[in-house]
Design an enzyme around this catalytic site. Structure first.
Site, short mmCIF file in Angstrom:
data_model
loop_
_atom_site.label_atom_id
_atom_site.label_comp_id
_atom_site.label_asym_id
_atom_site.label_seq_id
_atom_site.Cartn_x
_atom_site.Cartn_y
_atom_site.Cartn_z
N TYR A 125 4.81 6.87 2.24
CA TYR A 125 3.89 5.88 2.81
C TYR A 125 3.79 6.05 4.34
CZ TYR A 125 2.13 1.03 3.55
OH TYR A 125 1.40 -0.09 3.91
N LYS A 185 0.48 6.78 6.48
CA LYS A 185 0.01 5.83 7.49
C LYS A 185 0.02 6.42 8.89
CE LYS A 185 -0.97 2.38 4.73
NZ LYS A 185 -2.38 2.09 4.46
N ILE A 196 2.98 -8.62 5.72
CA ILE A 196 1.89 -9.55 5.39
C ILE A 196 2.06 -10.05 3.95
CG2 ILE A 196 -0.63 -9.84 5.38
CD1 ILE A 196 0.58 -8.93 8.12
P1 NAP Z 1 -2.56 -5.15 -2.31
O1 NAP Z 1 -2.50 -6.63 -2.31
O2 NAP Z 1 -1.60 -4.37 -3.15
O3 NAP Z 1 -4.05 -4.71 -2.68
C1 NAP Z 1 -4.37 -3.35 -2.77
C2 NAP Z 1 -5.87 -3.18 -2.88
O4 NAP Z 1 -6.17 -1.77 -2.90
C3 NAP Z 1 -6.43 -3.74 -4.18
O5 NAP Z 1 -7.72 -4.25 -3.93
C4 NAP Z 1 -6.52 -2.51 -5.10
O6 NAP Z 1 -7.53 -2.62 -6.10
C5 NAP Z 1 -6.92 -1.45 -4.07
N1 NAP Z 1 -6.60 -0.08 -4.48
C6 NAP Z 1 -5.39 0.42 -4.83
N2 NAP Z 1 -5.49 1.72 -5.17
C7 NAP Z 1 -6.80 2.06 -5.00
C8 NAP Z 1 -7.56 3.25 -5.21
N3 NAP Z 1 -6.98 4.37 -5.63
N4 NAP Z 1 -8.90 3.22 -4.97
C9 NAP Z 1 -9.51 2.08 -4.54
N5 NAP Z 1 -8.84 0.93 -4.33
C10 NAP Z 1 -7.52 0.92 -4.56
O7 NAP Z 1 -2.37 -4.56 -0.82
P2 NAP Z 1 -2.40 -5.29 0.61
O8 NAP Z 1 -1.04 -5.77 0.91
O9 NAP Z 1 -3.56 -6.21 0.69
O10 NAP Z 1 -2.63 -4.02 1.55
C11 NAP Z 1 -3.91 -3.62 2.00
C12 NAP Z 1 -3.72 -2.47 3.00
O11 NAP Z 1 -2.90 -2.89 4.08
C13 NAP Z 1 -3.02 -1.25 2.39
O12 NAP Z 1 -3.58 -0.07 2.94
C14 NAP Z 1 -1.59 -1.41 2.86
O13 NAP Z 1 -0.92 -0.18 2.91
C15 NAP Z 1 -1.81 -2.02 4.23
N6 NAP Z 1 -0.63 -2.74 4.72
C16 NAP Z 1 -0.15 -3.84 4.05
C17 NAP Z 1 0.96 -4.49 4.56
C18 NAP Z 1 1.55 -5.71 3.90
O14 NAP Z 1 2.59 -6.19 4.38
N7 NAP Z 1 0.97 -6.24 2.85
C19 NAP Z 1 1.57 -4.03 5.73
C20 NAP Z 1 1.06 -2.93 6.37
C21 NAP Z 1 -0.06 -2.29 5.86
P3 NAP Z 1 -7.20 -3.32 -7.56
O15 NAP Z 1 -7.07 -4.80 -7.30
O16 NAP Z 1 -8.38 -2.98 -8.38
O17 NAP Z 1 -5.91 -2.71 -8.03
#
Ligand code: NAP
Length: 248
Positions: free
Chosen positions: A156, A160, A189
Site C-alpha cells: 500500500y 501511495k 479516517i
Molecule cells: P472504502 O470505504 O474501503 O471504499 C473503497 C471504495 O473504492 C469503494 O467505493 C469501492 O467500491 C471502491 N473500489 C475498490 N476497488 C475498486 C476497483 N478495483 N475499481 C473501482 N473502485 C474500486 O475506502 P476509503 O476508506 O473511503 O478510502 C478511499 C481512498 O482513500 C482510498 O484510496 C484509500 O486508500 C484512501 N485512504 C483512506 C484512509 C482511511 O483512513 N480510510 C487513509 C488514507 C488514505 P465498492 O463499494 O463497489 O467495493
C-alpha cells in the site's frame, strides 16, 4: 463560496466512505457526478440518490479501475452521457495488509494494480481530453502511509508513494495547459477500510494523532472541493495532508 456549477466530475470509489463524501460535497457545490464503483451497486445507487436530491445530475458506473480497457470505456461513456469531464478524483483504493515476511506476490500486485495503476489508467484516458479543453482538475488520493511508510503495508505504501511521484510528473506535463494535478494524503479516517482494524491497532494509531481524533470523510472532501475549484488554479503538484497532524 466555492462554485462548481456546470462542471462534470468523475469520482472513483464513490459508492462508500471518502469517495461518497467527495461526490456529495462536489454535488452540493453544483457539479454533476459520475459515481464509479467496483461491485457494490446498492451503495452506488444510494450515492446517486443523495446527489440527485441536491438537484444535479448523477449516474453510477461499474468499473474495475485496474483494467485499462475498462477505464477507457468508462471515460468514453461519461463523455457521451455528460458531454465532457472537468474534474477527475482518483479515490478508489484497497488494502491487503501483512508483513512482507508473509505477503503473497498477488497481494502486492493487486494493491499496486488498483491504487497506482488504476490512477494511471484513469488519468491516461482523460489526459488528452483535458489538454485539448485547456482546463481540468485531477485529484489523486494518496495516504500518510505513502509519506512515512507503515509496517504491514509495504504494498500500500509503495502504491501511495508512487501516486505522489506520478502526480507530480503529470502536473509538470499539464501545468501549461491549465490542468492541475494534486494529491490529498488522508490520515486515519472513519470508513469501512479502517473499521476492519482491531481495537488494539486503532488505539495505537490514535496515539500518533496530535488532534486526538479520527478524521471524517467530510474532512477529506472539503480539501478535495477546494482543489477542484477555480480558486485553486495556481496550485499544482501539491500534497495536502488531511491527518490531524499525524504525519507532521
Ligand atoms: P472504502 O470505504 O474501503 O471504499 C473503497 C471504495 O473504492 C469503494 O467505493 C469501492 O467500491 C471502491 N473500489 C475498490 N476497488 C475498486 C476497483 N478495483 N475499481 C473501482 N473502485 C474500486 O475506502 P476509503 O476508506 O473511503 O478510502 C478511499 C481512498 O482513500 C482510498 O484510496 C484509500 O486508500 C484512501 N485512504 C483512506 C484512509 C482511511 O483512513 N480510510 C487513509 C488514507 C488514505 P465498492 O463499494 O463497489 O467495493
Amino acid at each position: 463560496m466555492l462554485d462548481l456549477n456546470n462542471k462534470n466530475a468523475i469520482i472513483t470509489g464513490a459508492s462508500r466512505g471518502i469517495g461518497r463524501a467527495v461526490a456529495v460535497k462536489l454535488a452540493s457545490l453544483g457539479a454533476n457526478i459520475a459515481v464509479v464503483y467496483a461491485g457494490n451497486a446498492e451503495k452506488a445507487a444510494e450515492t446517486v440518490s443523495e446527489i440527485e436530491a441536491l438537484g444535479v445530475k448523477a449516474k453510477a458506473y461499474r468499473c474495475d479501475v485496474s483494467s485499462f480497457d475498462a477505464a477507457k470505456e468508462l471515460v468514453a461513456s461519461v463523455i457521451e452521457d455528460f458531454g465532457c469531464v472537468d474534474i477527475l478524483v482518483n479515490n478508489a483504493g484497497i488494502v491487503k495488509d501483512c508483513l512482507v515476511l508473509s505477503m503473497k506476490e498477488e497481494d502486492f500486485d493487486r494493491v499496486i494494480d488498483v491504487n497506482l495503476k488504476g490512477t494511471f489508467n484513469m488519468i491516461k484516458n482523460v489526459y488528452q481530453h483535458m489538454m485539448k479543453k485547456r482546463r481540468g482538475r485531477i485529484i489523486n488520493m494518496s495516504s500518510v502511509v505513502g509519506l512515512n511508510g507503515n509496517a504491514g503495508q509495504a504494498n500500500y505504501a509503495a502504491a501511495k508513494a508512487g501516486i505522489i511521484g506520478m502526480s507530480k510528473s503529470i502536473a509538470k506535463e499539464l501545468a501549461a495547459r491549465g490542468v492541475t494535478v494534486n494529491i490529498v494524503a488522508p490520515g486515519f479516517i472513519d470508513t469501512d477500510m479502517t473499521s476492519a482494524l482491531s481495537e488494539k491497532n486503532k488505539e495505537a494509531i490514535m496515539g500518533t494523532i496530535p488532534a486526538k481524533r479520527m478524521g471524517s470523510p467530510e474532512d477529506i472532501s472539503n480539501a478535495v472541493a477546494f482543489l477542484a475549484s477555480d480558486e485553486a488554479s495556481y496550485i499544482t503538484g501539491e500534497v495536502i495532508r488531511v491527518d490531524g497532524g499525524m504525519a507532521m
